[in-house]
Design a protein around this motif. Structure first.
Motif, PDB file in Angstrom:
ATOM      1  N   LEU A  54     -49.967 -84.200 -10.902  1.00  7.30           N
ATOM      2  CA  LEU A  54     -49.800 -84.342  -9.464  1.00  7.30           C
ATOM      3  C   LEU A  54     -49.587 -82.978  -8.831  1.00  7.30           C
ATOM      4  O   LEU A  54     -48.762 -82.197  -9.298  1.00  7.30           O
ATOM      5  N   ARG A  55     -50.325 -82.698  -7.774  1.00  2.00           N
ATOM      6  CA  ARG A  55     -50.148 -81.475  -7.018  1.00  2.00           C
ATOM      7  C   ARG A  55     -50.174 -81.847  -5.544  1.00  2.00           C
ATOM      8  O   ARG A  55     -51.123 -82.476  -5.078  1.00  2.00           O
ATOM      9  N   LEU A  56     -49.163 -81.478  -4.811  1.00  2.00           N
ATOM     10  CA  LEU A  56     -49.060 -81.808  -3.394  1.00  2.00           C
ATOM     11  C   LEU A  56     -48.716 -80.544  -2.630  1.00  2.00           C
ATOM     12  O   LEU A  56     -47.765 -79.837  -2.983  1.00  2.00           O
ATOM     13  N   VAL A  57     -49.501 -80.244  -1.612  1.00  2.00           N
ATOM     14  CA  VAL A  57     -49.242 -79.090  -0.758  1.00  2.00           C
ATOM     15  C   VAL A  57     -49.006 -79.626   0.649  1.00  2.00           C
ATOM     16  O   VAL A  57     -49.840 -80.350   1.182  1.00  2.00           O
ATOM     17  N   VAL A  58     -47.875 -79.289   1.234  1.00  2.75           N
ATOM     18  CA  VAL A  58     -47.561 -79.660   2.609  1.00  2.75           C
ATOM     19  C   VAL A  58     -47.497 -78.372   3.405  1.00  2.75           C
ATOM     20  O   VAL A  58     -46.659 -77.514   3.131  1.00  2.75           O
ATOM     21  N   ALA A  59     -48.407 -78.236   4.368  1.00  3.15           N
ATOM     22  CA  ALA A  59     -48.458 -77.020   5.185  1.00  3.15           C
ATOM     23  C   ALA A  59     -49.240 -77.317   6.456  1.00  3.15           C
ATOM     24  O   ALA A  59     -49.949 -78.321   6.536  1.00  3.15           O
ATOM     25  N   SER A  60     -49.125 -76.436   7.430  1.00  2.00           N
ATOM     26  CA  SER A  60     -49.925 -76.575   8.642  1.00  2.00           C
ATOM     27  C   SER A  60     -51.375 -76.217   8.314  1.00  2.00           C
ATOM     28  O   SER A  60     -51.662 -75.590   7.288  1.00  2.00           O
ATOM     29  N   VAL A  61     -52.281 -76.598   9.186  1.00  2.00           N
ATOM     30  CA  VAL A  61     -53.692 -76.310   8.970  1.00  2.00           C
ATOM     31  C   VAL A  61     -53.921 -74.800   8.911  1.00  2.00           C
ATOM     32  O   VAL A  61     -54.649 -74.311   8.045  1.00  2.00           O
ATOM     33  N   ASP A  62     -53.282 -74.068   9.815  1.00  2.00           N
ATOM     34  CA  ASP A  62     -53.453 -72.612   9.820  1.00  2.00           C
ATOM     35  C   ASP A  62     -52.961 -71.992   8.519  1.00  2.00           C
ATOM     36  O   ASP A  62     -53.613 -71.126   7.945  1.00  2.00           O
TER      37      ASP A  62
END
Length: 106
Positions: A54-62
């Motif tokens: 499992l790999r999850l990245v939470v970030a803004s589009v920019d």
């Protein structure tokens, strides 16, 4: 103002200021980004039956674009620009195939 606990610290469940704190946390997470990674392995008698990574990245589009993550721009299900280019490519392919078939029958 929140009611102080016996320790002198405000309660973490106080309603005043919670939305501002949540907004600040969300802004920081989207600005900096968060990566969550984990592996799940299921073994039976030392035989690996299943592995899930499992790999999850939470970030803004920019921020994601700065990190080189932009897969949604080429996914036809998520981008009208990608959907248009996919339809144009499919249309050109179909026209080529029709021309080939008409050339054979003529």
């Amino acid at each position: 103002m929140s009611t102080p606990r016996p320790s002198g610290l405000p309660s973490p469940y106080a309603s005043e200021g919670s939305s501002a704190n949540l907004a600040d946390i969300l802004e920081r997470v989207l600005d900096k980004g968060v990566v969550i990674a984990g592996d799940i392995k299921i073994n039976l008698l030392d035989i690996e039956l299943l592995t899930i990574k499992l790999r999850l990245v939470v970030a803004s589009v920019d921020r994601a674009k700065e990190m080189g993550i932009d897969w949604w721009e080429s996914d036809p299900a998520l981008s009208s620009r990608a959907r248009g280019s996919e339809l144009a490519r499919e249309n050109a392919d179909l026209q080529r195939r029709i021309a080939e078939l008409e050339g054979r029958t003529a």
